[in-house]
Motif scaffolding. Structure first.
Motif, PDB file in Angstrom:
ATOM      1  N   VAL A  56       0.598  -1.241   0.234  1.00 38.91           N
ATOM      2  CA  VAL A  56      -0.438  -0.094  -0.149  1.00 38.91           C
ATOM      3  C   VAL A  56       0.856   1.433  -0.195  1.00 38.91           C
ATOM      4  O   VAL A  56       0.860   2.508  -0.666  1.00 38.91           O
ATOM      5  N   VAL A  57       2.035   1.096   0.564  1.00 42.65           N
ATOM      6  CA  VAL A  57       2.984   2.368   0.753  1.00 42.65           C
ATOM      7  C   VAL A  57       3.442   2.630  -0.470  1.00 42.65           C
ATOM      8  O   VAL A  57       3.836   3.618  -1.146  1.00 42.65           O
ATOM      9  N   LYS A  58       4.014   1.179  -0.727  1.00 43.50           N
ATOM     10  CA  LYS A  58       5.247   1.397  -2.199  1.00 43.50           C
ATOM     11  C   LYS A  58       4.278   1.567  -3.750  1.00 43.50           C
ATOM     12  O   LYS A  58       4.187   2.372  -4.880  1.00 43.50           O
ATOM     13  N   ALA A  59       2.872   0.788  -3.733  1.00 47.33           N
ATOM     14  CA  ALA A  59       2.068   1.227  -4.743  1.00 47.33           C
ATOM     15  C   ALA A  59       1.150   2.343  -5.389  1.00 47.33           C
ATOM     16  O   ALA A  59       1.341   3.347  -4.992  1.00 47.33           O
ATOM     17  N   GLU A  60       1.091   2.126  -7.243  1.00 49.03           N
ATOM     18  CA  GLU A  60       0.620   3.218  -7.481  1.00 49.03           C
ATOM     19  C   GLU A  60      -0.336   2.601  -8.249  1.00 49.03           C
ATOM     20  O   GLU A  60      -0.687   1.416  -8.755  1.00 49.03           O
ATOM     21  N   GLY A  61      -1.221   3.447  -8.959  1.00 46.09           N
ATOM     22  CA  GLY A  61      -2.493   3.326  -9.610  1.00 46.09           C
ATOM     23  C   GLY A  61      -3.150   1.553  -9.261  1.00 46.09           C
ATOM     24  O   GLY A  61      -3.615   2.018  -8.227  1.00 46.09           O
ATOM     25  N   GLY A  62      -3.526   0.261 -10.155  1.00 42.72           N
ATOM     26  CA  GLY A  62      -4.410  -0.011  -9.707  1.00 42.72           C
ATOM     27  C   GLY A  62      -4.076  -1.369  -8.870  1.00 42.72           C
ATOM     28  O   GLY A  62      -5.314  -1.490  -8.512  1.00 42.72           O
ATOM     29  N   ALA A 136      -2.719   7.281  14.511  1.00 43.41           N
ATOM     30  CA  ALA A 136      -1.930   8.310  15.450  1.00 43.41           C
ATOM     31  C   ALA A 136      -0.958   8.493  14.196  1.00 43.41           C
ATOM     32  O   ALA A 136      -0.339   8.097  13.558  1.00 43.41           O
ATOM     33  N   GLN A 137      -0.161   9.834  14.600  1.00 39.93           N
ATOM     34  CA  GLN A 137       1.213  10.406  14.138  1.00 39.93           C
ATOM     35  C   GLN A 137       2.415   9.863  14.765  1.00 39.93           C
ATOM     36  O   GLN A 137       2.188   9.260  16.165  1.00 39.93           O
ATOM     37  N   ALA A 138       3.448   9.891  14.595  1.00 39.89           N
ATOM     38  CA  ALA A 138       4.859   9.051  15.413  1.00 39.89           C
ATOM     39  C   ALA A 138       4.696   9.445  16.808  1.00 39.89           C
ATOM     40  O   ALA A 138       4.843   8.809  18.010  1.00 39.89           O
ATOM     41  N   ASP A 139       4.137  10.530  17.121  1.00 40.48           N
ATOM     42  CA  ASP A 139       4.061  10.906  18.459  1.00 40.48           C
ATOM     43  C   ASP A 139       2.502  10.951  19.694  1.00 40.48           C
ATOM     44  O   ASP A 139       2.514  11.046  20.604  1.00 40.48           O
ATOM     45  N   GLY A 140       1.775  10.079  18.874  1.00 39.14           N
ATOM     46  CA  GLY A 140       0.890   9.307  19.720  1.00 39.14           C
ATOM     47  C   GLY A 140      -0.216  10.832  19.220  1.00 39.14           C
ATOM     48  O   GLY A 140      -1.558   9.963  19.579  1.00 39.14           O
ATOM     49  N   THR A 141      -0.555  11.689  18.436  1.00 41.23           N
ATOM     50  CA  THR A 141      -1.404  12.767  18.974  1.00 41.23           C
ATOM     51  C   THR A 141      -2.344  11.848  17.130  1.00 41.23           C
ATOM     52  O   THR A 141      -2.021  11.052  16.721  1.00 41.23           O
ATOM     53  N   LEU A 142      -3.635  11.845  17.682  1.00 39.60           N
ATOM     54  CA  LEU A 142      -4.604  11.408  17.141  1.00 39.60           C
ATOM     55  C   LEU A 142      -5.014  12.704  15.576  1.00 39.60           C
ATOM     56  O   LEU A 142      -5.443  14.279  16.025  1.00 39.60           O
ATOM     57  N   VAL A 143      -5.911  12.439  14.939  1.00 41.06           N
ATOM     58  CA  VAL A 143      -6.542  13.085  13.432  1.00 41.06           C
ATOM     59  C   VAL A 143      -7.129  11.843  12.545  1.00 41.06           C
ATOM     60  O   VAL A 143      -7.570  10.743  12.500  1.00 41.06           O
ATOM     61  N   ILE A 144      -8.268  12.702  12.511  1.00 39.77           N
ATOM     62  CA  ILE A 144      -9.129  11.643  11.346  1.00 39.77           C
ATOM     63  C   ILE A 144      -9.055  12.502  10.856  1.00 39.77           C
ATOM     64  O   ILE A 144      -8.984  14.070  10.008  1.00 39.77           O
ATOM     65  N   THR A 145      -8.993  11.250   9.348  1.00 40.60           N
ATOM     66  CA  THR A 145      -8.999  11.870   8.191  1.00 40.60           C
ATOM     67  C   THR A 145      -9.479  11.375   7.179  1.00 40.60           C
ATOM     68  O   THR A 145     -10.275  10.541   7.465  1.00 40.60           O
ATOM     69  N   GLN A 146     -10.548  11.740   6.224  1.00 38.99           N
ATOM     70  CA  GLN A 146     -11.253  11.588   4.810  1.00 38.99           C
ATOM     71  C   GLN A 146     -10.432  10.812   3.600  1.00 38.99           C
ATOM     72  O   GLN A 146      -9.192  11.587   3.316  1.00 38.99           O
ATOM     73  N   GLU A 147     -10.564   9.836   3.769  1.00 37.27           N
ATOM     74  CA  GLU A 147     -10.055   9.109   2.658  1.00 37.27           C
ATOM     75  C   GLU A 147     -10.752   8.890   0.933  1.00 37.27           C
ATOM     76  O   GLU A 147     -11.275   7.750   1.046  1.00 37.27           O
ATOM     77  N   PRO A 148     -10.326   9.390  -0.377  1.00 35.74           N
ATOM     78  CA  PRO A 148     -11.483   9.627  -1.373  1.00 35.74           C
ATOM     79  C   PRO A 148     -10.746   7.389  -1.875  1.00 35.74           C
ATOM     80  O   PRO A 148      -9.853   6.777  -1.876  1.00 35.74           O
ATOM     81  N   ASN A 149     -11.088   6.815  -2.110  1.00 38.80           N
ATOM     82  CA  ASN A 149     -11.999   5.772  -2.685  1.00 38.80           C
ATOM     83  C   ASN A 149     -11.355   4.589  -2.621  1.00 38.80           C
ATOM     84  O   ASN A 149     -11.527   4.258  -1.417  1.00 38.80           O
ATOM     85  N   ALA A 150      -9.865   4.369  -2.265  1.00 37.60           N
ATOM     86  CA  ALA A 150      -8.461   3.349  -1.874  1.00 37.60           C
ATOM     87  C   ALA A 150      -7.930   4.399  -0.636  1.00 37.60           C
ATOM     88  O   ALA A 150      -6.666   3.035  -0.687  1.00 37.60           O
ATOM     89  N   GLY A 151      -8.170   5.201  -0.843  1.00 38.00           N
ATOM     90  CA  GLY A 151      -7.276   5.897   0.543  1.00 38.00           C
ATOM     91  C   GLY A 151      -6.524   5.102   1.440  1.00 38.00           C
ATOM     92  O   GLY A 151      -7.868   4.651   2.777  1.00 38.00           O
ATOM     93  N   ASN A 152      -5.551   4.743   1.621  1.00 42.25           N
ATOM     94  CA  ASN A 152      -5.177   4.511   3.513  1.00 42.25           C
ATOM     95  C   ASN A 152      -4.092   5.777   4.067  1.00 42.25           C
ATOM     96  O   ASN A 152      -3.443   6.464   3.238  1.00 42.25           O
ATOM     97  N   PRO A 153      -4.619   5.615   5.044  1.00 41.22           N
ATOM     98  CA  PRO A 153      -3.590   6.794   6.250  1.00 41.22           C
ATOM     99  C   PRO A 153      -2.278   6.521   5.648  1.00 41.22           C
ATOM    100  O   PRO A 153      -1.119   7.472   6.666  1.00 41.22           O
TER     101      PRO A 153
END
Length: 201
Positions: A56-62, A136-153
Motif C-alpha cells: 500500500v505504501v509503495k504501489a501506485e495505480g490499479g 495516530a501520528q508518530a507522537d501518539g497524536t490522533l487525527v481524523i481523515t477523509q480518504e477518497p476511493n481506496a485511500g489509506n493513511p
C-alpha cells in the motif's frame, strides 16, 4: 499470494446494524474481488513478497487501489465484535476505549461523544466513495481523515487505527441513502481492544 480473510464472527452477528445480506456481498464478493485483482496485478510489479501494508505504501495505480481496498476492508471487518442478543439494540455505543487511547481522545476532543460526532460528520461529509479514518501520528497524536476511493493513511505516514467504510456497497442494502444513520449504528460494534492494540504498536 493473498487470501480472503475469515470473519471473526458469524455473517449475521452484526445485525441489525449490518445485515447478513450486506456482509455476504461486502465481504464475500466485493472484498474477494479486490483480493483477486491484487493477486493478478502483483506478478512483475517488483512488489512481490512484501506485506500488504508495504505494498500500500509503495504501489501506485490499479495495484494501489486493490491493495488499499484489501487492507482497508481487512481492518474494517476485523475491528468489529458480536453483541449478543438484545444488547445489540440496547447498547447504543456505550462501550469505549480505555487506557492511553481513551486519554488521548479525551485530551483532543474532550469526550468520546465529541470524537464520535466529528468522526460521523467527516464520514457523512466525504463526497463520493471512500473511508473515514482515525489514525495516530508518530507522537501518539490522533487525527481524523477523509480518504477518497481506496485511500489509506499509511500513504501519509500515519498509523491507521479505526475506519468506517463509506462506499455505498457498505450500507446501501440496509440504509439506502442514509449514510449518517449507518455510521452512527456502527459504534456499538467496535471492538475497542482491537483499536487499542493498533494504537499501542
Amino acid at each position: 499470494m493473498f487470501t480472503l480473510i475469515d470473519l471473526p464472527y458469524a455473517p449475521d452477528a452484526l445485525a441489525p446494524a449490518i445485515s447478513a445480506q450486506t456482509i455476504g456481498f461486502h465481504h464475500g464478493k466485493h472484498l474477494q474481488t479486490y483480493v483477486n485483482n491484487l493477486n493478478a496485478l502483483l506478478p512483475g510489479s517488483g512488489l512481490e513478497g512484501l506485506s500488504l501494508e508495504e505494498i500500500v505504501v509503495k504501489a501506485e495505480g490499479g495495484l494501489y487501489n486493490n491493495a488499499g481496498q484489501t487492507l482497508n476492508h481487512n481492518m474494517y471487518f476485523e475491528q468489529f465484535r458480536e453483541i449478543p442478543g438484545q444488547a445489540r439494540n440496547d447498547e447504543k455505543g456505550a462501550n469505549g476505549p480505555t487506557g492511553a487511547l481513551a486519554a488521548q481522545i479525551d485530551k483532543q476532543w474532550g469526550s468520546l461523544d465529541a470524537f464520535q460526532a466529528e468522526f460521523v460528520a467527516k464520514g457523512g461529509g466525504l463526497f463520493g466513495s471512500g473511508w473515514v479514518w482515525l489514525s495516530a501520528q508518530a507522537d501518539g497524536t490522533l487525527v481524523i481523515t477523509q480518504e477518497p476511493n481506496a485511500g489509506n493513511p499509511l500513504k501519509k505516514g500515519l498509523r491507521p487505527l479505526l475506519t468506517f467504510d463509506v462506499w455505498e456497497h457498505a450500507y446501501y442494502l440496509d440504509y439506502q441513502n442514509r449514510r449518517p444513520d449507518y455510521l452512527k449504528a456502527l459504534w456499538p460494534l467496535v471492538d475497542w481492544r482491537v483499536i487499542e492494540a493498533r494504537y499501542g504498536k
